[in-house]
Design a protein around this motif. Sequence first.
Motif, PDB file in Angstrom:
ATOM      1  N   UNK A   1       3.190   4.647   8.454  1.00 52.23           N
ATOM      2  CA  UNK A   1       3.978   5.813   8.036  1.00 52.23           C
ATOM      3  C   UNK A   1       5.018   5.433   6.989  1.00 52.23           C
ATOM      4  N   UNK A   2       5.706   4.322   7.202  1.00 47.87           N
ATOM      5  CA  UNK A   2       6.733   3.900   6.249  1.00 47.87           C
ATOM      6  C   UNK A   2       6.109   3.499   4.916  1.00 47.87           C
ATOM      7  N   UNK A   3       4.969   2.813   4.957  1.00 47.24           N
ATOM      8  CA  UNK A   3       4.289   2.433   3.716  1.00 47.24           C
ATOM      9  C   UNK A   3       3.896   3.688   2.936  1.00 47.24           C
ATOM     10  N   UNK A   4       3.400   4.708   3.629  1.00 47.24           N
ATOM     11  CA  UNK A   4       3.026   5.961   2.966  1.00 47.24           C
ATOM     12  C   UNK A   4       4.246   6.683   2.406  1.00 47.24           C
ATOM     13  N   UNK A   5       5.362   6.566   3.099  1.00 46.90           N
ATOM     14  CA  UNK A   5       6.584   7.251   2.674  1.00 46.90           C
ATOM     15  C   UNK A   5       7.131   6.691   1.367  1.00 46.90           C
ATOM     16  N   UNK A   6       7.087   5.375   1.171  1.00 47.66           N
ATOM     17  CA  UNK A   6       7.665   4.788  -0.039  1.00 47.66           C
ATOM     18  C   UNK A   6       6.717   4.862  -1.230  1.00 47.66           C
ATOM     19  N   UNK A   7       5.428   4.986  -0.983  1.00 50.02           N
ATOM     20  CA  UNK A   7       4.441   4.981  -2.058  1.00 50.02           C
ATOM     21  C   UNK A   7       4.642   6.167  -2.999  1.00 50.02           C
ATOM     22  N   UNK A   8       4.742   5.868  -4.288  1.00 52.40           N
ATOM     23  CA  UNK A   8       4.853   6.906  -5.303  1.00 52.40           C
ATOM     24  C   UNK A   8       6.234   7.518  -5.455  1.00 52.40           C
ATOM     25  N   UNK A   9       7.238   6.966  -4.793  1.00 49.42           N
ATOM     26  CA  UNK A   9       8.561   7.584  -4.834  1.00 49.42           C
ATOM     27  C   UNK A   9       9.628   6.754  -5.541  1.00 49.42           C
ATOM     28  N   UNK A  10       9.297   5.536  -5.925  1.00 45.33           N
ATOM     29  CA  UNK A  10      10.296   4.681  -6.547  1.00 45.33           C
ATOM     30  C   UNK A  10      10.436   4.923  -8.038  1.00 45.33           C
ATOM     31  N   UNK A  11      11.521   4.440  -8.593  1.00 52.94           N
ATOM     32  CA  UNK A  11      11.741   4.527 -10.036  1.00 52.94           C
ATOM     33  C   UNK A  11      10.903   3.491 -10.773  1.00 52.94           C
ATOM     34  N   UNK A  12      10.366   2.511 -10.042  1.00 48.28           N
ATOM     35  CA  UNK A  12       9.496   1.486 -10.615  1.00 48.28           C
ATOM     36  C   UNK A  12       8.287   1.327  -9.687  1.00 48.28           C
ATOM     37  N   UNK A  13       7.469   0.349  -9.939  1.00 49.24           N
ATOM     38  CA  UNK A  13       6.255   0.146  -9.147  1.00 49.24           C
ATOM     39  C   UNK A  13       6.463  -0.775  -7.948  1.00 49.24           C
ATOM     40  N   UNK A  14       7.672  -1.300  -7.762  1.00 52.03           N
ATOM     41  CA  UNK A  14       7.898  -2.241  -6.666  1.00 52.03           C
ATOM     42  C   UNK A  14       7.569  -1.642  -5.292  1.00 52.03           C
TER      43      UNK A  14
END
Length: 82
Positions: free
Chosen positions: A33-46
């Motif tokens: 769930x946490x991995x899905x939550x952060x995916x695609x939401x950052x200002x960079x690709x990290x």
Amino acid sequence: AGRCGPCRLGLPALARALDDIDRGVGSGELVDDLAATVRGRGACAHPDGTARLVVSLRRWFGDELALHQRQECGHGVLAAAG
């Protein structure tokens, strides 16, 4: 860099969830769930790269993680923080 939500909040939460699995008290579903939550939401690709790494870990080493969590892998687990 810690400038956006995924790096300030999501990735540390993901690291804690993985640490919980290492200590034998975590939930693989929470990690997913946490991995899905952060995916695609950052200002960079990290965050995306980190999420891919964690999903790959769960996909390819899920059986080993489950054995480790049940203390059946022969390596033991770290003591849970009380």
